[in-house]
Write an enzyme that holds these catalytic residues in place. Structure first.
Site, PDB file in Angstrom:
ATOM      1  N   SER A  46       1.013  -1.282   0.114  1.00  0.00           N
ATOM      2  CA  SER A  46       0.067  -0.017  -0.115  1.00  0.00           C
ATOM      3  C   SER A  46       0.874   1.199   0.145  1.00  0.00           C
ATOM      4  CB  SER A  46      -0.969  -0.085   1.208  1.00  0.00           C
ATOM      5  OG  SER A  46      -1.735   1.109   1.195  1.00  0.00           O
ATOM      6  N   GLU A 105      -1.194  -2.922  -8.266  1.00  0.00           N
ATOM      7  CA  GLU A 105      -2.529  -3.088  -7.637  1.00  0.00           C
ATOM      8  C   GLU A 105      -2.756  -1.662  -6.916  1.00  0.00           C
ATOM      9  OE1 GLU A 105      -3.070  -3.124  -3.971  1.00  0.00           O
ATOM     10  OE2 GLU A 105      -1.023  -2.622  -3.449  1.00  0.00           O
ATOM     11  N   HIS A 135      -4.638  -5.492  -1.893  1.00  0.00           N
ATOM     12  CA  HIS A 135      -5.532  -5.237  -0.830  1.00  0.00           C
ATOM     13  C   HIS A 135      -6.710  -6.227  -1.082  1.00  0.00           C
ATOM     14  CE1 HIS A 135      -3.346  -1.358  -1.065  1.00  0.00           C
ATOM     15  NE2 HIS A 135      -3.765  -1.214   0.046  1.00  0.00           N
TER      16      HIS A 135
END
Length: 313
Positions: free
Chosen positions: A121, A218, A283
């Site tokens: 992230s 992602e 995620h």
């Protein structure tokens, strides 16, 4: 001048039973109960986790930050430079790593030698910085105080095996993986959260290109039109020129996936390189650990990423 291909990076040593690991919070604030639960999992792996002093802080005026930029940077620098620490594990993502990355003592961290860094992230900003400034391979993997790490056994085992037995987790990829653009490609892995990669463009020490690399992408919470804008920025900047192949992870809260998939195919399909989707990192309800900075083969037909060498030495 055309940038050279993405280089393979120095692999840090694997962990041994009893290893001391530090938990830091470079980005958002940490729920204490989740932190305690995550530490218990690490102890169950025969690790000795040490919580950095400011992990449970919250910035005095900006609630989305875990403490001040200076304190978060100090925690990470001190943990990395502690000779008794074998790995630094991030507690969660959120936002904030970009604010403190230039406050880290990179000279001291370079002198401390290679260690394992784990996170994803917002930690993408640190993965890129560690690659550029330390020449060090890192792990895009689950974080100690996140729900997926606490609840998903496959996520836990992927990280545990990568830390202790990295040769056992190859090839990488979930059964959900499929072909977006067929083909096979060899290169060195890089990537992470695509919005963070785009935000890194033009900043000091940013990687100049994904040329020759296996780019792993992602994201979370980005609507299809915003993903379109992010990918278009990477295309227009030339950052994607010469990329060897692309592996796509999860796109949580970016729904509907049919629209996301259409954007990914439209923006990435024209590059003429293999693209595999739903590899299983990011995620999602399962978050596989994928190494960054390691050479390997992306097989979009088989839906796998096979490393040439283990992620850790």
């Amino acid at each position: 001048m055309t940038p050279g291909p993405v280089p393979a990076l120095l692999r840090p040593p694997r962990l041994r039973p009893g290893a001391r690991v530090a938990v830091v919070a470079p980005s958002g604030p940490i729920p204490e109960e989740r932190l305690r639960a995550g530490l218990d999992i690490l102890r169950g792996w025969d690790l000795d986790p040490v919580v950095a002093p400011h992990v449970l802080d919250t910035h005095p005026t900006i609630g989305h930050l875990a403490g001040t930029d200076a304190d978060r940077a100090h925690d990470l620098t001190e943990a990395w430079c502690d000779p008794e620490i074998s790995a630094v594990l991030c507690a969660r993502g959120g936002y904030g790593a970009q604010r403190m990355v230039d406050l880290l003592d990179w000279d001291a961290m370079r002198a401390a030698g290679p260690k394992v860094l784990v996170g994803y992230s917002d930690i993408t900003a640190l993965h890129e910085a560690f690659a550029a400034r330390l020449g060090l391979a890192t792990l895009h993997g689950p974080m100690v105080a996140t729900e997926v790490f606490l609840k998903d056994a496959r996520t836990q085992e992927s990280l545990r095996a990568t830390l202790f037995e990295p040769e056992s987790v190859c090839p990488l990829g979930l059964e959900s993986a499929g072909t977006l653009v067929p083909g096979r490609a060899h290169g060195v892995t890089l990537g992470g959260c695509v919005s963070l990669l785009a935000a890194d463009l033009g900043t000091p020490h940013a990687r100049g290109s994904a040329r020759g690399g296996l780019l792993l992408l992602e994201d979370v919470g980005e609507e299809p039109y915003r993903l379109d804008r992010i990918l278009t920025q990477l295309l227009r900047s030339g950052w994607l020129d010469g990329v060897a192949g692309i592996g796509l992870g999860s796109w949580a809260e970016c729904e509907p996936y049919e629209e996301v998939r259409a954007v990914l195919a439209d923006r990435l399909g024209g590059l003429g390189v293999p693209v595999v989707e739903e590899l299983g990192f990011g995620h999602a309800s399962t978050a596989l650990t994928v190494p960054l900075g390691i050479p390997g083969v992306l097989d979009a037909d088989a839906g796998t990423l096979t490393l040439d060498v283990p992620a850790l030495s």
